[in-house]
Design a protein around this motif. Structure first.
Motif, PDB file in Angstrom:
ATOM      1  N   ALA A  70     -69.428 -19.262  22.993  1.00  0.00           N
ATOM      2  CA  ALA A  70     -69.247 -19.695  21.608  1.00  0.00           C
ATOM      3  C   ALA A  70     -68.425 -18.640  20.877  1.00  0.00           C
ATOM      4  N   LEU A  71     -67.244 -19.018  20.447  1.00  0.00           N
ATOM      5  CA  LEU A  71     -66.419 -18.147  19.619  1.00  0.00           C
ATOM      6  C   LEU A  71     -66.880 -18.291  18.180  1.00  0.00           C
ATOM      7  N   GLU A  72     -67.169 -17.169  17.537  1.00  0.00           N
ATOM      8  CA  GLU A  72     -67.709 -17.186  16.185  1.00  0.00           C
ATOM      9  C   GLU A  72     -66.632 -16.822  15.162  1.00  0.00           C
ATOM     10  N   PRO A  73     -66.808 -17.262  13.917  1.00  0.00           N
ATOM     11  CA  PRO A  73     -65.840 -16.892  12.873  1.00  0.00           C
ATOM     12  C   PRO A  73     -65.652 -15.376  12.804  1.00  0.00           C
ATOM     13  N   GLY A  74     -64.405 -14.969  12.743  1.00  0.00           N
ATOM     14  CA  GLY A  74     -64.063 -13.554  12.722  1.00  0.00           C
ATOM     15  C   GLY A  74     -63.768 -12.972  14.085  1.00  0.00           C
ATOM     16  N   ASP A  75     -64.100 -13.690  15.162  1.00  0.00           N
ATOM     17  CA  ASP A  75     -63.771 -13.210  16.500  1.00  0.00           C
ATOM     18  C   ASP A  75     -62.259 -13.211  16.706  1.00  0.00           C
ATOM     19  N   VAL A  76     -61.814 -12.377  17.636  1.00  0.00           N
ATOM     20  CA  VAL A  76     -60.390 -12.227  17.935  1.00  0.00           C
ATOM     21  C   VAL A  76     -60.150 -12.617  19.386  1.00  0.00           C
ATOM     22  N   VAL A  77     -59.097 -13.395  19.615  1.00  0.00           N
ATOM     23  CA  VAL A  77     -58.684 -13.748  20.974  1.00  0.00           C
ATOM     24  C   VAL A  77     -57.267 -13.216  21.184  1.00  0.00           C
ATOM     25  N   ASN A  78     -57.128 -12.264  22.110  1.00  0.00           N
ATOM     26  CA  ASN A  78     -55.817 -11.755  22.504  1.00  0.00           C
ATOM     27  C   ASN A  78     -55.265 -12.662  23.595  1.00  0.00           C
ATOM     28  N   THR A  79     -54.072 -13.199  23.396  1.00  0.00           N
ATOM     29  CA  THR A  79     -53.603 -14.303  24.227  1.00  0.00           C
ATOM     30  C   THR A  79     -52.742 -13.903  25.416  1.00  0.00           C
ATOM     31  N   GLY A  80     -52.624 -12.610  25.696  1.00  0.00           N
ATOM     32  CA  GLY A  80     -51.855 -12.171  26.858  1.00  0.00           C
ATOM     33  C   GLY A  80     -50.544 -11.520  26.464  1.00  0.00           C
ATOM     34  N   THR A  81     -50.001 -10.747  27.393  1.00  0.00           N
ATOM     35  CA  THR A  81     -48.797  -9.969  27.116  1.00  0.00           C
ATOM     36  C   THR A  81     -47.658 -10.357  28.052  1.00  0.00           C
ATOM     37  N   PRO A  82     -46.409 -10.284  27.596  1.00  0.00           N
ATOM     38  CA  PRO A  82     -45.270 -10.542  28.477  1.00  0.00           C
ATOM     39  C   PRO A  82     -44.928  -9.326  29.338  1.00  0.00           C
ATOM     40  N   GLU A  83     -43.931  -9.504  30.188  1.00  0.00           N
ATOM     41  CA  GLU A  83     -43.521  -8.417  31.073  1.00  0.00           C
ATOM     42  C   GLU A  83     -42.944  -7.245  30.263  1.00  0.00           C
ATOM     43  N   GLY A  84     -42.925  -6.057  30.926  1.00  0.00           N
ATOM     44  CA  GLY A  84     -42.332  -4.887  30.315  1.00  0.00           C
ATOM     45  C   GLY A  84     -43.299  -3.764  30.052  1.00  0.00           C
ATOM     46  N   VAL A  85     -44.415  -3.738  30.789  1.00  0.00           N
ATOM     47  CA  VAL A  85     -45.408  -2.684  30.608  1.00  0.00           C
ATOM     48  C   VAL A  85     -45.174  -1.581  31.631  1.00  0.00           C
ATOM     49  N   ALA A  86     -45.826  -0.438  31.434  1.00  0.00           N
ATOM     50  CA  ALA A  86     -45.660   0.686  32.349  1.00  0.00           C
ATOM     51  C   ALA A  86     -46.182   0.367  33.743  1.00  0.00           C
ATOM     52  N   PHE A  87     -47.195  -0.501  33.822  1.00  0.00           N
ATOM     53  CA  PHE A  87     -47.772  -0.865  35.120  1.00  0.00           C
ATOM     54  C   PHE A  87     -46.735  -1.477  36.055  1.00  0.00           C
ATOM     55  N   SER A  88     -45.642  -1.958  35.507  1.00  0.00           N
ATOM     56  CA  SER A  88     -44.571  -2.524  36.329  1.00  0.00           C
ATOM     57  C   SER A  88     -43.898  -1.481  37.209  1.00  0.00           C
ATOM     58  N   GLY A  89     -44.035  -0.207  36.860  1.00  0.00           N
ATOM     59  CA  GLY A  89     -43.337   0.853  37.574  1.00  0.00           C
ATOM     60  C   GLY A  89     -41.963   1.166  37.029  1.00  0.00           C
ATOM     61  N   ARG A  90     -41.534   0.410  36.023  1.00  0.00           N
ATOM     62  CA  ARG A  90     -40.192   0.611  35.457  1.00  0.00           C
ATOM     63  C   ARG A  90     -40.165   1.619  34.325  1.00  0.00           C
ATOM     64  N   PHE A  91     -41.354   1.954  33.781  1.00  0.00           N
ATOM     65  CA  PHE A  91     -41.415   2.841  32.624  1.00  0.00           C
ATOM     66  C   PHE A  91     -42.545   3.837  32.807  1.00  0.00           C
ATOM     67  N   PRO A  92     -42.440   5.006  32.178  1.00  0.00           N
ATOM     68  CA  PRO A  92     -43.547   5.965  32.249  1.00  0.00           C
ATOM     69  C   PRO A  92     -44.726   5.505  31.407  1.00  0.00           C
ATOM     70  N   TYR A  93     -45.906   5.953  31.801  1.00  0.00           N
ATOM     71  CA  TYR A  93     -47.092   5.696  30.992  1.00  0.00           C
ATOM     72  C   TYR A  93     -47.035   6.527  29.716  1.00  0.00           C
ATOM     73  N   LEU A  94     -47.917   6.206  28.793  1.00  0.00           N
ATOM     74  CA  LEU A  94     -47.897   6.845  27.485  1.00  0.00           C
ATOM     75  C   LEU A  94     -48.326   8.308  27.570  1.00  0.00           C
ATOM     76  N   SER A  95     -47.664   9.116  26.721  1.00  0.00           N
ATOM     77  CA  SER A  95     -47.964  10.539  26.637  1.00  0.00           C
ATOM     78  C   SER A  95     -48.204  10.921  25.192  1.00  0.00           C
ATOM     79  N   ASP A  96     -48.809  12.074  24.995  1.00  0.00           N
ATOM     80  CA  ASP A  96     -49.059  12.595  23.656  1.00  0.00           C
ATOM     81  C   ASP A  96     -47.765  12.628  22.846  1.00  0.00           C
TER      82      ASP A  96
END
Length: 288
Positions: A234-260
């Protein structure tokens, strides 16, 4: 019309942007939360804007908080863009992949994102986020989802990939739940003012483009996702649904992970943009 919350973390005040001006919502509500959304709050804001009963508010120099307060759940969809599934080494899913983030991951759209002390693979993910406005439970069809959606905002589904993949035990939430791992906002745009089916969205890190796509490339669209989730929870009022991300993240191996010190910017058409500076947490001394 764009709903927002401004002020110090934990003490935000509700407001609305309309016709290039900002108005306080404190005459109508103490906050933008599930009770406000379920109780016809958006319609009351529209009436108040029409009759001119809301006072102006100055937002200059003020922090913006997440546009909805204290969601009881943050429900997330994995690999909902085929190209992202491919860069993750997976086939497009036949059914939505679902995982959860703890509500205390949610921070403001311009708050810092803190890399946990043990993290080595912290990643970004721009997403269209759905904010629920009425209880969604066992909906008869995807067409019925519209009546349960209050509006839309931007989410950054920050992820720690070692924890998500290597240490997960098959459940992704370990890599998704560190504090600050869900910047949200800046605005909540009412559902009837935005078509979620064909919006441009993307991200940059230090000004360099990482993600660029459109929500039309989702495998499962918003109405289907809300209907599907309602069959299992049951999704309640005020709940948030993140619907997914497109390509282009660091996990792809094409970019470095985040740093300070890295700076992430996420944008979704019609919803503005959010920016976070990445900070590495300092491990507390032993016995502290």
């Amino acid at each position: 019309m764009k709903l927002l919350r401004h002020g110090p973390a934990g003490a935000e005040s509700p407001a609305v942007l309309h016709d290039d001006a900002a108005f306080s919502l404190t005459p109508l509500t103490a906050d933008i939360d599930g009770a406000f959304l379920a109780g016809g709050g958006i319609a009351r804001v529209r009436r108040a804007l029409t009759d001119g009963s809301l006072p102006l508010v100055d937002l200059d120099g003020q922090r913006l908080g997440p546009p909805v307060a204290r969601p009881s759940a943050v429900v997330c969809i994995g690999q909902n863009y085929a190209a992202h599934a491919a860069e993750s080494g997976a086939q497009p899913p036949a059914l939505p992949i679902v995982f959860l983030k703890t509500p205390n991951t949610v921070v403001g759209p311009f708050d810092d994102v803190v890399i946990p002390p043990a993290s080595t693979r912290t990643d970004w993910e721009v997403e269209l986020a759905v904010v629920i406005g009425a209880r969604a439970w066992c909906l008869p069809s995807p067409a019925d989802a519209a009546g349960c959606i209050a509006g839309y905002t931007i989410s950054n589904d920050v992820s720690e990939r070692t924890w998500q993949i290597d240490l997960s035990g098959g459940q992704w939430s370990k890599g998704k739940c560190a504090p600050t791992f869900n910047p949200l906002g800046p605005y909540l745009v009412p559902a009837d003012e935005l078509d979620p089916g064909d919006l441009r969205l993307g991200s940059t890190v230090n000004g360099e483009v990482r993600q660029a796509s459109v929500t039309a490339d989702m495998i499962f669209d918003v109405p289907y996702l809300i209907w599907h989730l309602s069959q299992f929870m049951a999704l309640e009022p005020g709940d948030v649904v993140n619907t997914g991300t497109p390509e282009g993240v660091a996990f792809s191996g094409r970019f470095p992970y985040l740093s300070d010190g890295d700076v992430m910017t996420m944008h979704v058409e019609g919803l503005g943009e959010q920016t976070q500076t990445v900070r590495r947490a300092v491990r507390a001394p032993s016995g502290a």
